[in-house]
Motif scaffolding. Structure first.
Motif, PDB file in Angstrom:
ATOM      1  N   UNK A 223       0.850  -1.193   0.000  1.00 22.34           N
ATOM      2  CA  UNK A 223       0.000   0.000   0.000  1.00 22.34           C
ATOM      3  C   UNK A 223       0.884   1.242   0.000  1.00 22.34           C
ATOM      4  N   UNK A 224       0.477   2.244  -0.759  1.00 19.15           N
ATOM      5  CA  UNK A 224       1.257   3.476  -0.850  1.00 19.15           C
ATOM      6  C   UNK A 224       2.259   3.473  -1.983  1.00 19.15           C
ATOM      7  N   UNK A 225       2.452   2.309  -2.623  1.00 15.23           N
ATOM      8  CA  UNK A 225       3.389   2.212  -3.750  1.00 15.23           C
ATOM      9  C   UNK A 225       2.903   3.127  -4.876  1.00 15.23           C
ATOM     10  N   UNK A 226       3.805   3.933  -5.429  1.00 16.99           N
ATOM     11  CA  UNK A 226       3.435   4.926  -6.434  1.00 16.99           C
ATOM     12  C   UNK A 226       3.767   4.461  -7.845  1.00 16.99           C
ATOM     13  N   UNK A 227       2.899   4.817  -8.755  1.00 17.35           N
ATOM     14  CA  UNK A 227       3.097   4.520 -10.172  1.00 17.35           C
ATOM     15  C   UNK A 227       2.945   5.828 -10.957  1.00 17.35           C
ATOM     16  N   UNK A 228       3.945   6.129 -11.764  1.00 18.72           N
ATOM     17  CA  UNK A 228       3.900   7.305 -12.626  1.00 18.72           C
ATOM     18  C   UNK A 228       3.417   6.837 -14.003  1.00 18.72           C
ATOM     19  N   UNK A 229       2.178   7.185 -14.338  1.00 21.11           N
ATOM     20  CA  UNK A 229       1.579   6.742 -15.598  1.00 21.11           C
ATOM     21  C   UNK A 229       1.586   7.893 -16.596  1.00 21.11           C
ATOM     22  N   UNK A 230       2.073   7.611 -17.786  1.00 20.78           N
ATOM     23  CA  UNK A 230       2.179   8.646 -18.808  1.00 20.78           C
ATOM     24  C   UNK A 230       1.657   8.131 -20.142  1.00 20.78           C
ATOM     25  N   UNK A 231       1.044   9.036 -20.906  1.00 23.48           N
ATOM     26  CA  UNK A 231       0.622   8.710 -22.267  1.00 23.48           C
ATOM     27  C   UNK A 231       1.196   9.772 -23.203  1.00 23.48           C
ATOM     28  N   UNK A 232       1.692   9.320 -24.361  1.00 19.77           N
ATOM     29  CA  UNK A 232       2.252  10.226 -25.375  1.00 19.77           C
ATOM     30  C   UNK A 232       1.502  10.021 -26.684  1.00 19.77           C
ATOM     31  N   UNK A 233       1.150  11.119 -27.335  1.00 18.18           N
ATOM     32  CA  UNK A 233       0.398  11.053 -28.590  1.00 18.18           C
ATOM     33  C   UNK A 233       1.110  11.882 -29.653  1.00 18.18           C
ATOM     34  N   UNK A 234       1.279  11.300 -30.847  1.00 18.76           N
ATOM     35  CA  UNK A 234       1.913  11.988 -31.966  1.00 18.76           C
ATOM     36  C   UNK A 234       0.995  11.946 -33.178  1.00 18.76           C
TER      37      UNK A 234
END
Length: 234
Positions: free
Chosen positions: A205-216
């Motif tokens: 619990x508390x574990x962080x995830x950096x989620x990113x999306x890139x569009x071209x």
């Protein structure tokens, strides 16, 4: 008593004069010609989006107007109409009379707004102007997250990327890439805009995830957008 009677006689006169002046003023205001203008851009927005498709740099924009006088559309077919974009004369009577529609591309270097000025010359021996401000937005992508507080479970979590204002004809002209903690998620599936994020059951619990999306834009690599959100396991 005579002094009071004098006041009573003057008051109705002032009231009638004021009312006549108000009617005269309203009559003048209503008789002034009015512009009825609208614009549209061909930038991409989702089919469900209820807002206006805003132009981005390079978008095609169409703006048109009618002049209304006395509740009727004025015939401007023999009238000079001049169009200005950011104070630069773009169209005038040399292109023809009564031009009520202008099509142009949003400048590549502008993000903020552009100002359109329409000038009608010679209607009722006068010159009438109308200013219209059009916002120019950056292309963008948002991440539709299952929870507003970005707290996710250890079960499968669904996310969707949603692009806005790209200069494309169809969404297949865009490429999309997901990144979670600097890694490309596996098994994106048939729909690349949807990410099914599976969390290891052993993750604390508390574990962080950096989620990113890139569009071209595959037709214009200079047109791209990215978005990232911070997620935390409950």
């Amino acid at each position: 008593m005579k002094h009071n009677n004098a006041k009573l006689k003057i008051f109705p006169t002032i009231l009638i004069f004021s009312f006549s002046f108000l009617v005269f003023s309203l009559s003048n205001a209503q008789s002034a010609p009015q512009f009825l203008a609208s614009w549209k851009a061909d930038s991409y927005v989702p089919s469900w989006y209820g807002g206006k498709a805003l132009p981005s740099a390079g978008s095609n924009i169409e703006i048109s107007f009618n002049l209304i006088d006395g509740g009727k559309i004025v015939d401007l077919s023999k009238t000079k109409v001049r169009w200005y974009i950011n104070d630069e004369l773009t169209v005038n009577e040399e292109s023809g009379l009564g031009i009520k529609t202008l099509k142009f591309k949003a400048p590549q270097e502008v993000v903020g707004e552009i100002e359109i000025k329409i000038v009608v010359i010679g209607y009722k021996e006068t010159e009438i102007e109308k200013f219209i401000t059009i916002p120019i937005e950056k292309v963008e992508v948002v991440i539709d997250s299952p929870r507003y507080d970005q707290k996710i479970s250890r079960e499968k979590n669904f996310f969707r990327g949603i692009p806005f204002f790209f200069n494309i004809l169809k969404i297949s002209n865009l490429s999309v890439k997901w990144i979670a903690n600097e890694r490309n998620p596996e098994n994106i599936g048939v729909d690349p805009w949807r990410l099914d994020l599976n969390i290891d059951t052993q993750a604390p619990s508390g574990f962080e995830i950096d989620l990113k999306v890139e569009v071209h834009n595959v037709l214009n690599q200079l047109e791209f957008a990215g978005k990232n959100i911070k997620l935390q396991i409950r």
